[in-house]
Write a protein that holds these residues in place. Structure first.
Motif, PDB file in Angstrom:
ATOM      1  N   ASP A  65      -3.229  31.612 -41.819  1.00 13.41           N
ATOM      2  CA  ASP A  65      -2.366  32.026 -40.837  1.00 13.41           C
ATOM      3  C   ASP A  65      -1.879  30.841 -40.156  1.00 13.41           C
ATOM      4  O   ASP A  65      -0.741  30.997 -39.590  1.00 13.41           O
ATOM      5  CB  ASP A  65      -3.134  33.145 -39.996  1.00 13.41           C
ATOM      6  CG  ASP A  65      -4.352  32.885 -39.619  1.00 13.41           C
ATOM      7  OD1 ASP A  65      -4.731  31.561 -39.854  1.00 13.41           O
ATOM      8  OD2 ASP A  65      -5.045  33.690 -39.047  1.00 13.41           O
ATOM      9  N   ASP A  66      -2.612  29.876 -40.071  1.00 11.64           N
ATOM     10  CA  ASP A  66      -2.457  28.653 -39.155  1.00 11.64           C
ATOM     11  C   ASP A  66      -1.312  27.927 -39.991  1.00 11.64           C
ATOM     12  O   ASP A  66      -0.397  27.539 -39.239  1.00 11.64           O
ATOM     13  CB  ASP A  66      -3.415  27.717 -39.162  1.00 11.64           C
ATOM     14  CG  ASP A  66      -4.563  28.277 -38.041  1.00 11.64           C
ATOM     15  OD1 ASP A  66      -4.363  29.139 -37.098  1.00 11.64           O
ATOM     16  OD2 ASP A  66      -5.851  27.924 -38.406  1.00 11.64           O
ATOM     17  N   PHE A  67      -1.140  27.973 -41.345  1.00  9.35           N
ATOM     18  CA  PHE A  67      -0.052  27.375 -41.944  1.00  9.35           C
ATOM     19  C   PHE A  67       1.334  27.996 -41.594  1.00  9.35           C
ATOM     20  O   PHE A  67       2.230  27.714 -41.807  1.00  9.35           O
ATOM     21  CB  PHE A  67      -0.439  27.137 -43.283  1.00  9.35           C
ATOM     22  CG  PHE A  67      -1.559  26.303 -43.607  1.00  9.35           C
ATOM     23  CD1 PHE A  67      -1.269  24.651 -43.273  1.00  9.35           C
ATOM     24  CD2 PHE A  67      -2.933  26.420 -43.951  1.00  9.35           C
ATOM     25  CE1 PHE A  67      -2.315  23.842 -43.631  1.00  9.35           C
ATOM     26  CE2 PHE A  67      -3.934  25.613 -44.454  1.00  9.35           C
ATOM     27  CZ  PHE A  67      -3.558  24.009 -44.227  1.00  9.35           C
ATOM     28  N   LEU A  68       1.055  29.551 -41.708  1.00  6.78           N
ATOM     29  CA  LEU A  68       2.377  30.269 -41.473  1.00  6.78           C
ATOM     30  C   LEU A  68       3.079  29.706 -40.228  1.00  6.78           C
ATOM     31  O   LEU A  68       4.338  29.668 -39.816  1.00  6.78           O
ATOM     32  CB  LEU A  68       1.950  31.693 -41.575  1.00  6.78           C
ATOM     33  CG  LEU A  68       1.747  32.275 -42.888  1.00  6.78           C
ATOM     34  CD1 LEU A  68       1.166  33.633 -42.686  1.00  6.78           C
ATOM     35  CD2 LEU A  68       2.685  31.934 -43.897  1.00  6.78           C
ATOM     36  N   PHE A 121       7.941  29.988 -46.525  1.00 10.22           N
ATOM     37  CA  PHE A 121       6.567  30.514 -46.874  1.00 10.22           C
ATOM     38  C   PHE A 121       6.084  29.753 -48.093  1.00 10.22           C
ATOM     39  O   PHE A 121       5.082  29.580 -48.201  1.00 10.22           O
ATOM     40  CB  PHE A 121       6.967  31.946 -47.296  1.00 10.22           C
ATOM     41  CG  PHE A 121       5.527  32.634 -47.963  1.00 10.22           C
ATOM     42  CD1 PHE A 121       4.906  33.274 -46.892  1.00 10.22           C
ATOM     43  CD2 PHE A 121       5.537  32.830 -49.178  1.00 10.22           C
ATOM     44  CE1 PHE A 121       3.705  33.705 -47.325  1.00 10.22           C
ATOM     45  CE2 PHE A 121       4.679  33.470 -49.752  1.00 10.22           C
ATOM     46  CZ  PHE A 121       3.413  34.172 -48.696  1.00 10.22           C
ATOM     47  N   ALA A 122       6.920  29.144 -48.947  1.00  8.87           N
ATOM     48  CA  ALA A 122       6.650  28.437 -50.119  1.00  8.87           C
ATOM     49  C   ALA A 122       6.071  27.134 -49.661  1.00  8.87           C
ATOM     50  O   ALA A 122       5.034  26.530 -50.257  1.00  8.87           O
ATOM     51  CB  ALA A 122       7.910  27.924 -51.046  1.00  8.87           C
ATOM     52  N   ASN A 126       2.147  26.049 -50.276  1.00 10.06           N
ATOM     53  CA  ASN A 126       1.546  24.638 -50.705  1.00 10.06           C
ATOM     54  C   ASN A 126       0.572  23.865 -49.873  1.00 10.06           C
ATOM     55  O   ASN A 126      -0.436  23.425 -50.396  1.00 10.06           O
ATOM     56  CB  ASN A 126       2.939  23.694 -50.792  1.00 10.06           C
ATOM     57  CG  ASN A 126       2.435  22.419 -51.292  1.00 10.06           C
ATOM     58  OD1 ASN A 126       2.092  22.270 -52.531  1.00 10.06           O
ATOM     59  ND2 ASN A 126       2.891  21.222 -50.655  1.00 10.06           N
ATOM     60  N   ASP A 127       0.808  24.163 -48.607  1.00  8.10           N
ATOM     61  CA  ASP A 127      -0.130  23.532 -47.504  1.00  8.10           C
ATOM     62  C   ASP A 127      -1.672  24.537 -47.707  1.00  8.10           C
ATOM     63  O   ASP A 127      -2.616  23.646 -47.571  1.00  8.10           O
ATOM     64  CB  ASP A 127       0.222  23.782 -46.164  1.00  8.10           C
ATOM     65  CG  ASP A 127       1.550  22.875 -45.846  1.00  8.10           C
ATOM     66  OD1 ASP A 127       1.516  22.075 -46.434  1.00  8.10           O
ATOM     67  OD2 ASP A 127       2.203  23.496 -44.943  1.00  8.10           O
ATOM     68  N   ILE A 128      -1.670  25.714 -47.901  1.00  9.94           N
ATOM     69  CA  ILE A 128      -2.721  26.332 -48.232  1.00  9.94           C
ATOM     70  C   ILE A 128      -3.455  25.837 -49.642  1.00  9.94           C
ATOM     71  O   ILE A 128      -4.738  25.791 -49.579  1.00  9.94           O
ATOM     72  CB  ILE A 128      -2.550  27.792 -48.228  1.00  9.94           C
ATOM     73  CG1 ILE A 128      -2.042  28.371 -47.035  1.00  9.94           C
ATOM     74  CG2 ILE A 128      -3.802  28.756 -48.743  1.00  9.94           C
ATOM     75  CD1 ILE A 128      -1.454  29.944 -46.987  1.00  9.94           C
ATOM     76  N   GLY A 142       5.841  19.964 -56.900  1.00 17.23           N
ATOM     77  CA  GLY A 142       6.910  20.029 -57.681  1.00 17.23           C
ATOM     78  C   GLY A 142       7.314  21.507 -57.998  1.00 17.23           C
ATOM     79  O   GLY A 142       8.718  21.813 -57.910  1.00 17.23           O
ATOM     80  N   TYR A 143       6.312  22.353 -58.349  1.00 12.70           N
ATOM     81  CA  TYR A 143       6.909  23.787 -58.884  1.00 12.70           C
ATOM     82  C   TYR A 143       7.382  24.472 -57.400  1.00 12.70           C
ATOM     83  O   TYR A 143       8.256  24.989 -57.511  1.00 12.70           O
ATOM     84  CB  TYR A 143       5.699  24.527 -59.255  1.00 12.70           C
ATOM     85  CG  TYR A 143       4.981  23.601 -60.428  1.00 12.70           C
ATOM     86  CD1 TYR A 143       5.614  23.513 -61.602  1.00 12.70           C
ATOM     87  CD2 TYR A 143       3.598  23.406 -60.323  1.00 12.70           C
ATOM     88  CE1 TYR A 143       4.977  22.963 -62.644  1.00 12.70           C
ATOM     89  CE2 TYR A 143       3.115  22.603 -61.164  1.00 12.70           C
ATOM     90  CZ  TYR A 143       3.813  22.598 -62.491  1.00 12.70           C
ATOM     91  OH  TYR A 143       3.141  21.948 -63.501  1.00 12.70           O
ATOM     92  N   VAL A 144       6.644  24.042 -56.272  1.00  9.98           N
ATOM     93  CA  VAL A 144       7.227  24.865 -55.070  1.00  9.98           C
ATOM     94  C   VAL A 144       8.736  24.459 -54.848  1.00  9.98           C
ATOM     95  O   VAL A 144       9.520  25.264 -54.333  1.00  9.98           O
ATOM     96  CB  VAL A 144       6.368  24.374 -53.870  1.00  9.98           C
ATOM     97  CG1 VAL A 144       6.996  24.700 -52.612  1.00  9.98           C
ATOM     98  CG2 VAL A 144       5.065  24.884 -54.065  1.00  9.98           C
TER      99      VAL A 144
END
Length: 421
Positions: A65-68, A121-122, A126-128, A142-144
């Motif tokens: 949730d911190d990354f959001l 959100f993507a 990635n961060d998560i 790369g996929y993100v």
């Protein structure tokens, strides 16, 4: 909103303004009030609801949730009340142009919001993922990025469909004729996507790896792998950007295997003057026996040679037919023993002291061992210490290093020539 618009039109008509201008003025003011109301709604959502949600997320133990919050996903969602407000009142005006424009703006606004939420959100996903142990070996950036490009591409198609009042399915169907153009436009992205799959699937590269790619003047640590480029921070702190597909189509050195092995190779040779190689006489053997690394070796070797020569009926004074030790052979043993007692050298990895092919520059004696310390500065220090000792100890074995004549050598030769004359 419709009642407000009608009231404003009636107000302007009571001021003896024509119906046409009264309608224009009233509708303009209504639109301005609508825009201000939408902005206020967004600000209220940000100030009250998002602030409350952020406080809750900060108190939780989970990190996702911190990354959001960091990627501002909730901030993008705060635009929804404004969009709903514009869409809900889009039929308030008697002017068809205004109603149609508000309807188009609200729908495009929705597309923009959902696209912004999806992209952010993507990034949060990635961060998560970066917090998991799999991220070190299998990056998904790369996929993100490919997913984000696809999302933006679909959003653009929907936006165009809304503007021209056509079905987006019809636009997608018409893209078949533009396939060649799209392939040309997204060539780097497509090549990068395929290359990133190969790099990840074959475990060829990951962030933190030390790679060397002379064709792109790259020699350093990989700091980022994206859909189209790989960033390498060189040892001089410059950053080289390499196309992702170049790492598949061209060759490069990845030093990760060396770092994971626990050792770093020392492979260096020193050229000896072949004229200095000779049999070891009693005087030299006596001198070298004072070395604690050589004392037992020389004694055992001499006994072995004595027994061998006895079988051949070779007399002790016969220097032509029997076996004898050489200063170079003793030196090679000494070098082996010296390196084996060095605590910075791996004993379990490849360990060689060998001759290379003689050349007109002398006889190369190569040291091929592995340092336990892989850090660059320490590794260079260990290597330098070894060869400092080798160069200093060589004269004790009556061996000489080969080097081309320098100005000093020529001067010394001239002085000797003058002295003899």
């Amino acid at each position: 909103m419709k009642q407000l618009n009608n009231w404003l039109i009636a107000l302007f008509e009571n001021l003896n303004i024509s119906t046409q201008w009264a309608t224009a003025f009233g509708t303009t003011i209504s639109v301005i009030i609508l825009i201000i109301s939408a902005l206020l709604a967004q600000l209220l959502v940000r100030a009250i609801l998002l602030s409350f949600i952020n406080k809750i997320f900060q108190k939780t133990k989970t990190e996702w949730d911190d990354f959001l919050i960091k990627r501002k996903v909730l901030s993008a969602l705060a635009h929804l009340p404004s969009a709903f407000m514009i869409y809900a009142v889009s039929g308030f005006s008697e002017l068809i142009v205004v109603d149609y424009s508000l309807s188009v703006i609200s729908r495009i606004y929705f597309v923009f919001i959902f696209t912004m939420v999806a992209v952010r959100f993507a990034n949060a996903v990635n961060d998560i993922y970066q917090t998991t142990p799999y991220a070190a070996t299998r990056p998904i950036k790369g996929y993100v990025q490919l997913l984000q490009i696809f999302t933006i591409f679909v959003a653009v198609i929907f936006g165009i469909a809304i503007l021209i009042n056509k079905s987006p399915l019809g636009l997608f169907a018409g893209l078949g004729a533009m396939a060649a153009v799209l392939l040309l436009i997204f060539k780097d992205s497509i090549l990068g996507f395929v290359a990133s799959i190969q790099l990840s699937a074959n475990k060829m590269l990951k962030p933190g790896d030390w790679i060397e790619m002379p064709s792109h003047k790259a020699d350093g640590t990989v700091i980022d792998i994206s859909l189209t480029t790989v960033k390498v921070q060189n040892w001089d702190k410059t950053i080289t950007t390499i196309p992702t597909y170049a790492l598949v189509s061209e060759s490069f050195n990845n030093w990760a295997g060396m770092e994971e092995s626990g050792g770093r190779r020392i492979k260096r040779s020193i050229n000896l003057d072949m004229k200095s190689v000779r049999f070891a006489d009693e005087k030299l053997l006596e001198k070298l026996s004072r070395f604690y690394l050589l004392k037992d070796y020389i004694a055992d070797k001499q006994e072995d040679i004595k027994q061998f020569n006895a079988k051949l009926n070779v007399q002790d004074g016969d220097v032509y037919n029997g076996r004898r030790q050489t200063n170079l052979g003793i030196f090679r043993y000494y070098l082996n023993a010296y390196l084996k007692q060095n605590p910075n050298i791996h004993r379990e990895m490849t360990f060689l002291v060998r001759h290379l092919q003689p050349t007109d520059s002398g006889l190369p004696i190569e040291i091929y061992v592995f340092s336990k310390d892989q850090r660059w500065a320490n590794y260079e220090g260990i290597q330098a210490d070894i060869f400092d000792h080798v160069l200093a100890i060589l004269p004790e074995f009556d061996l000489r290093v080969y080097q081309s004549p320098s100005g000093y050598d020529i001067t010394q030769l001239a002085n000797c020539f003058k002295a003899t004359n």
